[in-house]
Design a protein around this motif. Structure first.
Motif, mmCIF file in Angstrom:
data_model
loop_
_atom_site.group_PDB
_atom_site.id
_atom_site.type_symbol
_atom_site.label_atom_id
_atom_site.label_comp_id
_atom_site.label_asym_id
_atom_site.label_seq_id
_atom_site.Cartn_x
_atom_site.Cartn_y
_atom_site.Cartn_z
ATOM 1 N N VAL A 1 19.912 20.884 53.495
ATOM 2 C CA VAL A 1 20.163 21.457 52.174
ATOM 3 C C VAL A 1 19.041 22.439 51.824
ATOM 4 C CG1 VAL A 1 20.251 20.936 49.704
ATOM 5 C CG2 VAL A 1 21.488 19.529 51.319
ATOM 6 N N ASP A 2 19.432 23.590 51.330
ATOM 7 C CA ASP A 2 18.485 24.599 50.874
ATOM 8 C C ASP A 2 18.128 24.280 49.419
ATOM 9 O OD1 ASP A 2 16.996 26.878 50.417
ATOM 10 O OD2 ASP A 2 18.753 28.177 50.184
ATOM 11 N N VAL A 3 16.954 23.662 49.222
ATOM 12 C CA VAL A 3 16.565 23.193 47.889
ATOM 13 C C VAL A 3 16.419 24.358 46.920
ATOM 14 C CG1 VAL A 3 14.812 21.939 46.601
ATOM 15 C CG2 VAL A 3 15.448 21.177 48.880
ATOM 16 N N ALA A 4 15.752 25.418 47.361
ATOM 17 C CA ALA A 4 15.575 26.576 46.472
ATOM 18 C C ALA A 4 16.923 27.181 46.116
ATOM 19 C CB ALA A 4 14.684 27.609 47.144
ATOM 20 N N GLY A 5 17.820 27.241 47.068
ATOM 21 C CA GLY A 5 19.153 27.764 46.799
ATOM 22 C C GLY A 5 19.953 26.856 45.888
ATOM 23 N N LEU A 6 19.784 25.543 46.066
ATOM 24 C CA LEU A 6 20.517 24.594 45.235
ATOM 25 C C LEU A 6 20.092 24.696 43.780
ATOM 26 C CD1 LEU A 6 22.519 22.206 45.106
ATOM 27 C CD2 LEU A 6 20.546 20.710 45.424
ATOM 28 N N PHE A 7 18.781 24.738 43.532
ATOM 29 C CA PHE A 7 18.305 24.774 42.151
ATOM 30 C C PHE A 7 18.330 26.169 41.544
ATOM 31 C CE2 PHE A 7 16.748 20.572 43.269
ATOM 32 C CZ PHE A 7 17.080 19.875 42.125
ATOM 33 N N SER A 8 18.834 27.161 42.274
ATOM 34 C CA SER A 8 19.073 28.470 41.675
ATOM 35 C C SER A 8 20.571 28.788 41.627
ATOM 36 C CB SER A 8 18.338 29.564 42.466
ATOM 37 O OG SER A 8 18.833 29.622 43.796
ATOM 38 N N ASN A 9 21.391 27.860 42.109
ATOM 39 C CA ASN A 9 22.844 28.023 42.100
ATOM 40 C C ASN A 9 23.389 27.578 40.740
ATOM 41 O OD1 ASN A 9 25.583 27.961 42.489
ATOM 42 N ND2 ASN A 9 25.503 26.793 44.381
ATOM 43 N N PRO A 10 24.045 28.483 40.021
ATOM 44 C CA PRO A 10 24.543 28.100 38.693
ATOM 45 C C PRO A 10 25.615 27.017 38.740
ATOM 46 C CG PRO A 10 25.238 30.332 39.249
ATOM 47 C CD PRO A 10 24.296 29.894 40.318
ATOM 48 N N TRP A 11 26.363 26.896 39.832
ATOM 49 C CA TRP A 11 27.387 25.859 39.932
ATOM 50 C C TRP A 11 26.761 24.468 40.007
ATOM 51 C CZ3 TRP A 11 32.141 26.900 38.711
ATOM 52 C CH2 TRP A 11 32.612 28.208 38.843
ATOM 53 N N PHE A 12 25.512 24.372 40.396
ATOM 54 C CA PHE A 12 24.796 23.094 40.356
ATOM 55 C C PHE A 12 23.902 23.011 39.129
ATOM 56 C CE2 PHE A 12 20.859 20.763 41.131
ATOM 57 C CZ PHE A 12 21.369 19.493 41.358
ATOM 58 N N LEU A 13 23.216 24.100 38.828
ATOM 59 C CA LEU A 13 22.185 24.090 37.799
ATOM 60 C C LEU A 13 22.740 23.881 36.390
ATOM 61 C CD1 LEU A 13 19.166 24.281 37.925
ATOM 62 C CD2 LEU A 13 19.317 26.704 37.480
#
Length: 110
Positions: A24-36
């Motif tokens: 999992v790309d943590v930086a990508g996950l916490f900058s993804n609006p669908w997750f954030l």
């Protein structure tokens, strides 16, 4: 019983879930609006309801996920051998975390 455990183990290996979690790309996950957006909405809702127990548990889970991806954790097993000198802090940290979770659930009332 061993046959059932083997079937479950084979099924779990076929899902490649462990590799998906590890990659999992943590930086990508916490900058993804669908997750954030839902994550922030959940935290705001829990703050509104003053449910600090659940916020703390979410923080513990995110922290454990982050720690499991550090370089220190990657060096615990070298050449299929567990490094005993490095395992003690991990066991101690896990015991403290488990004690905190048990205290949160059973040690105090809301």
């Amino acid at each position: 019983m061993a046959d059932i455990i083997q079937k479950v183990t084979d099924w779990f290996d076929s899902t490649n879930l462990h590799e998906q979690i590890a990659d999992v790309d943590v930086a990508g996950l916490f900058s993804n609006p669908w997750f954030l957006v839902p994550f922030i909405a959940l935290i705001c809702y829990l703050l509104y309801k003053k449910n600090f127990k659940d916020i703390l548990l979410i923080g513990i889970l995110v922290g454990m996920w982050w720690v499991s991806g550090t370089d220190y954790m990657a060096t615990l097993v070298v050449d299929n051998e567990l490094q005993m000198s490095k395992i003690l802090p991990v066991v101690f940290g896990g015991a403290v975390t488990l004690g905190l979770v048990i205290y949160i659930f059973f040690g105090r009332s809301d």
